[in-house]
Design an enzyme around this catalytic site. Structure first.
Site, PDB file in Angstrom:
ATOM      1  CG  ASP A  26      -0.385  -0.001   2.518  1.00 33.51           C
ATOM      2  OD1 ASP A  26       0.855  -0.072   2.612  1.00 33.51           O
ATOM      3  OD2 ASP A  26      -1.133   0.079   3.516  1.00 33.51           O
ATOM      4  CB  SER A  27       4.579   1.753  -0.046  1.00 31.60           C
ATOM      5  OG  SER A  27       4.823   0.585  -0.820  1.00 31.60           O
TER       6      SER A  27
ATOM      7  CG  ASP B 249       0.214  -4.044   2.026  1.00 36.02           C
ATOM      8  OD1 ASP B 249      -0.113  -4.735   3.004  1.00 36.02           O
ATOM      9  OD2 ASP B 249       1.022  -3.090   2.092  1.00 36.02           O
TER      10      ASP B 249
ATOM     11  CE  LYS C 281       2.888  -5.736   3.877  1.00 38.51           C
ATOM     12  NZ  LYS C 281       2.334  -4.726   4.817  1.00 38.51           N
TER      13      LYS C 281
ATOM     14  CD  GLU D 260       0.385  -1.518   7.745  1.00 33.76           C
ATOM     15  OE1 GLU D 260       0.100  -0.711   8.659  1.00 33.76           O
ATOM     16  OE2 GLU D 260       0.894  -1.172   6.665  1.00 33.76           O
TER      17      GLU D 260
ATOM     18  CD  GLU E 119       7.718  -0.068   7.663  1.00 34.95           C
ATOM     19  OE1 GLU E 119       6.786  -0.800   7.252  1.00 34.95           O
ATOM     20  OE2 GLU E 119       7.907   1.096   7.265  1.00 34.95           O
TER      21      GLU E 119
HETATM   22  O1  KIV Z   1       3.458  -1.125   1.658  1.00 36.48           O
HETATM   23  C1  KIV Z   1       4.626  -1.527   1.681  1.00 36.48           C
HETATM   24  O2  KIV Z   1       5.442  -1.236   0.804  1.00 36.48           O
HETATM   25  C2  KIV Z   1       5.039  -2.340   2.812  1.00 36.48           C
HETATM   26  C3  KIV Z   1       6.493  -2.695   2.907  1.00 36.48           C
HETATM   27  C4  KIV Z   1       7.240  -1.558   3.441  1.00 36.48           C
HETATM   28  C5  KIV Z   1       6.706  -3.924   3.715  1.00 36.48           C
HETATM   29  O3  KIV Z   1       4.239  -2.678   3.630  1.00 36.48           O
END
Ligand code: KIV
Length: 296
Positions: A59-60, A98, A128, A130, A197
């Site tokens: 989600d970055s 994510d 994924k 969080e 992280e």
């Molecule tokens: O969203 C993302 O890029 C991440 C990584 C930093 C693990 O969660």
């Protein structure tokens, strides 16, 4: 064809697709796992060609490709579109989608429904999410529904405000214990790997041997089973703030600006296009056209 020329034209050897058991085997053998983010077809193709093990449609991407100020605003629909594009560029790495903020916290049913969309609509192999706490319950529900889950502890950007901002986590023994408990809960819930992280390397060094599943670090020191970096950070494409743990391996943004500027200069100076860049008509066809235009 000689052996020499065959070598020059043969396609690269096809690697077997990366599986969950391959990742577990890598941890057991002490072979570092390589993960990068990707958010579209070309970045996924680059990750494939570079031979990484895992691609995360993080989600970055909210910040690096969609221009949001944080990861919080990105929607499930937007993440699914990015993940589906990355899928089209990949055959070998494990593809992890994510789950964005707001797509899994409300209930197990919401979490399973969102995870299923990553698999059915975007072709992801896993998802994924969080944090520990209630996220461990959500992870358990998704795993029970047959979808592999990667956990994420330490600095969890979706809830950075509650953590006091984008800062490293687990720097006191008590807070380190909380991060450890989150990781153990995610493992117990059935996660196949966990991202750590922005946590001190002392924490990682003590906790990684207690976990059976691979730990992928980002700003978590050298004692993890693998490392992940954000594609746009490591290649120098993103010009926003870079965290301390980012190492730049290329300056692609500079190269892109130089390329587009050179094109703009060529157009303005009428140096582009050159004759080789265009198409021509046979002289008699051109002559006929002129006649037709004279008397349309
Ligand atoms: O969203 C993302 O890029 C991440 C990584 C930093 C693990 O969660």
């Amino acid at each position: 064809m000689s052996a020499g020329t065959r070598g020059a034209t043969a396609p690269p050897a096809k690697r077997p697709a990366v599986t969950l058991s391959k990742l577990a085997e890598k941890k057991a053998l002490g072979e570092p796992i390589v993960m990068v983010t990707a958010y579209d077809y070309p970045s996924a193709q680059v990750a494939e060609a570079a031979g990484v093990d895992v691609v995360l449609v993080g989600d970055s991407g909210a910040m690096t490709v969609l221009g949001y100020p944080s990861t919080v605003p990105v929607s499930l629909e937007e993440m699914l579109m990015l993940a589906a594009a990355a899928r089209r560029g990949l055959t070998t790495p494990l593809l992890v989608g994510d789950m964005p903020f707001g797509s899994y916290e409300v209930s197990d049913e919401q979490a399973v429904a969102s995870a299923q969309r990553f698999v059915k609509e975007a072709g992801c192999d896993a998802v994924k999410l969080e944090r520990g706490g209630s996220s461990a319950d959500r992870a358990r529900a998704i795993v029970r529904a047959g979808i592999p889950v990667m956990g994420h502890v330490g600095l969890t950007p979706q809830t950075a405000t509650a953590l006091g901002g984008y800062r490293s986590q687990g720097r006191t023994a008590e807070r380190a214990l909380e991060v450890t408990r989150d990781a153990l809960a995610l493992e117990e819930a059935g996660c196949f790997a966990i991202v750590f992280e922005a946590v001190p390397s002392e924490l990682t060094e003590s906790v990684v041997p207690r976990l059976e599943v691979p730990v992928i670090g980002i700003g978590a020191g050298p004692h993890t089973d693998g490392q992940v970096l954000v594609f746009h950070d490591l290649l120098g494409i993103y010009d926003g703030h870079a965290a301390r743990f980012v190492k730049r391996y290329a300056e692609v943004r500079r190269a892109m600006i130089d390329g587009v500027s050179a094109f703009a200069d060529d157009v303005r100076e009428r140096r582009y296009p050159e004759p080789d860049h265009g198409y021509t008509m046979a002289p008699d066809e051109a002559a006929r056209l002129r006649t037709l235009l004279a008397d349309p």
